[in-house]
Motif scaffolding. Sequence first.
Motif, PDB file in Angstrom:
ATOM      1  N   ILE B  35      28.813 -38.948   0.379  1.00 20.19           N
ATOM      2  CA  ILE B  35      29.561 -38.526   1.573  1.00 20.19           C
ATOM      3  C   ILE B  35      28.743 -38.736   2.839  1.00 20.19           C
ATOM      4  O   ILE B  35      29.261 -38.629   3.934  1.00 20.19           O
ATOM      5  N   GLN B  36      27.463 -39.016   2.688  1.00 22.20           N
ATOM      6  CA  GLN B  36      26.629 -39.157   3.888  1.00 22.20           C
ATOM      7  C   GLN B  36      26.182 -40.589   4.188  1.00 22.20           C
ATOM      8  O   GLN B  36      25.828 -40.898   5.319  1.00 22.20           O
ATOM      9  N   GLY B  39      27.795 -42.429   7.112  1.00 23.03           N
ATOM     10  CA  GLY B  39      27.832 -41.714   8.388  1.00 23.03           C
ATOM     11  C   GLY B  39      26.520 -41.740   9.143  1.00 23.03           C
ATOM     12  O   GLY B  39      26.356 -41.032  10.132  1.00 23.03           O
ATOM     13  N   HIS B 227      32.842 -39.680  10.321  1.00 29.46           N
ATOM     14  CA  HIS B 227      31.553 -39.226   9.790  1.00 29.46           C
ATOM     15  C   HIS B 227      31.317 -39.704   8.368  1.00 29.46           C
ATOM     16  O   HIS B 227      30.201 -39.719   7.896  1.00 29.46           O
ATOM     17  N   LYS B 228      32.378 -40.067   7.658  1.00 32.51           N
ATOM     18  CA  LYS B 228      32.184 -40.505   6.285  1.00 32.51           C
ATOM     19  C   LYS B 228      31.896 -42.002   6.208  1.00 32.51           C
ATOM     20  O   LYS B 228      31.053 -42.425   5.440  1.00 32.51           O
TER      21      LYS B 228
END
Lengths: 399, 399
Positions: B35-36, B39, B227-228
């Motif tokens: 998920i990071q 981003g 952000h993803k």
Amino acid sequence: MENTEKTTIGTDINTDKYKNIKRHLEREMINLNPIQRGGILPTESKKVIYEYWDGYSVCDYCAGRLDQVETPPIHEYLEDASKFFGADITRPTHGARESKYVIMNSVCKPGDYVIMDGNAHYTSFVAAERAKLNIDIALVEDYPTYRVIPEKYKERIETLEDEGKPIGLLLLTHVDGNYGNVADAKKVGKIAKDKGYPFLLNCAYSAGRMPVNAEALNADFLAISGHKSMSGSGPCGLLAISNKNEEYSKQILKTSKKNIVKELEMLGCTSRGIPILTLMTSFAHVIERVNNWDKEVKRVRWIIDELEAVGFKHIGEKPKNHDLTKFETPILDEIAEHDKRKGYFFYEELKKRGIGGIRRGATKEFKMSAFGLTDEQTKYVVDSFKEIIENGRKENNLN
Amino acid sequence: MENTEKTTIGTDINTDKYKNIKRHLEREMINLNPIQRGGILPTESKKVIYEYWDGYSVCDYCAGRLDQVETPPIHEYLEDASKFFGADITRPTHGARESKYVIMNSVCKPGDYVIMDGNAHYTSFVAAERAKLNIDIALVEDYPTYRVIPEKYKERIETLEDEGKPIGLLLLTHVDGNYGNVADAKKVGKIAKDKGYPFLLNCAYSAGRMPVNAEALNADFLAISGHKSMSGSGPCGLLAISNKNEEYSKQILKTSKKNIVKELEMLGCTSRGIPILTLMTSFAHVIERVNNWDKEVKRVRWIIDELEAVGFKHIGEKPKNHDLTKFETPILDEIAEHDKRKGYFFYEELKKRGIGGIRRGATKEFKMSAFGLTDEQTKYVVDSFKEIIENGRKENNLN
């Protein structure tokens, strides 16, 4: 395989315009824009941004919900915020408008009436329309005071009740964005309480600048703006909830059938990034300035006295209780008629003096705020206004 | 006067815990959290943050609506984004979930059915529940592939139609967050088109990583996460809209009766701060990486080959088409049974080697992504995994 072919998508888009984007206003000028003065970051928040700027950075140690994250201490912050605002439960949101929509979409039913004051911000209307509510207005005083009249809420409640119309919510703009009037929230809250309706206080211009306490003001919910008044990096805000009527909080915080920890109105999690972090790191600064609110009120009263003496007319309640100030400025209008730059002379003259945030071309009236300026800066601003007026009078042979 | 009295509100709150908040993960470790990885900000976006971190900073030259702001060039960016995603209209939102809710709350009516795939993200459920929709699932393949079966949408449509149930929307998770399967959006889009239902593609894990084109995929709406997958500083996202069916865009972009420029579903303006700026400044970087997607697919396939050779089992479609990867790891589980650190040995060993983002204590299975790592970093990660397994086998006398 489509996925392993080389592509050239979007390579014809000129992205040079997205390089080296600069903002000059805040760094180089004294900014008098009321929507921006309460959102300036203290150093502590600039520091945390360097740590958390990447997407989804706050999720490193998340067990399923943003408001329960312990590292960084989001959960603790929300508890502290509840205490600070005299509420029981606080949730991060994307801003005051999003907080208002949460309430309207959960506590009210489509078709319900929301009674709001005549000074209500456009976002209160928009949120109500999005939630498919009807809007009913509690009229405010006429020109030039535009004060909220708490008793009007009572009148509107009784009228709607007589007409058999369902009332879902009372909404009051604690401090409005046009005149900076501070409404008597406590009185409206008392009416809501006596009549048994939920009461939402829009604190976009109050919470984080001046003392606000949900319990003392009889408010069930506070809609709080991070970027407007809590020195937060936008978009962010808070929704502070009193738990006195548990039925309300149950509706607001209802969780998903599919994933039982996720709150529907938050769509699971809201402020997943820098914004919530800056609220936390700005908190000490905010506490300090709220307790210096008396100085801010003295500052704005001094400004009004000084500028009314040179031909400005302050619009709104007297005595003045908030930094957001509206002036009618017939003298600027008169100068503009003679100046070759027309309405732009004022903006240009301010700019020369390093002052910004006043709408370009405005000479009939304008809004300003000196919130958080030093005394020296405040005096400089007032002296600059005076000098511009004096020069304008002289150069154009006006009285 | 209440307003001019000195107060001491909140001065008993210990705000030291909000000072010097640090995040170590991204700066000091190779972060494998799926998920990071999409981003992470490029330098250009770190620069713009320094310019625009104050609250409401993007509003300096606003004439009433965020998406029309020309300085900074938000309006131009949204036009460019539409082009990039094969759509006609793009709006900034707070994220993919907020984009989905906008569609569900405007295009559907309460009580409508939304058909979504069995891999749908929890936020698709939450958004549908918040919009008071019914949820119907198009089942996916069983273990271990979990592939979306486009024909299931057709079956579900026909069943619901037969039962006289109103269908409001088809939603497909383009790339799901559990297995990183890339669904055949084009085929589902074709079914939606043939049957005459609106089609929303959840691109949280696709748009900004890999080529996505609304027109080519027959999608009416793309929900995009900043952000993803767009190197945006959270929270932010986009909603890209095809204007082929003007009835949809009219519903989505409906404006307020009170203030006729403000769009209801955006509550006027959405991403009023840093997040939208970082989307803009990250755009060049995003375009470049989307066109290098072939390399990312090769990278993940190589990782899977290497790790399956030492006892991991990849779950999801083969061949693999996306960086998000789920492994079953019986060998780690076996080592954990013997290691005195139990399930934590893997996390600890990775940490020693400067690798983070794998859930602490997980040894049965885990998710990872090497998206955007250099080849050298990728090799280092794979070698570290191998070394940890080899040492674990040896130290515990396992085969």
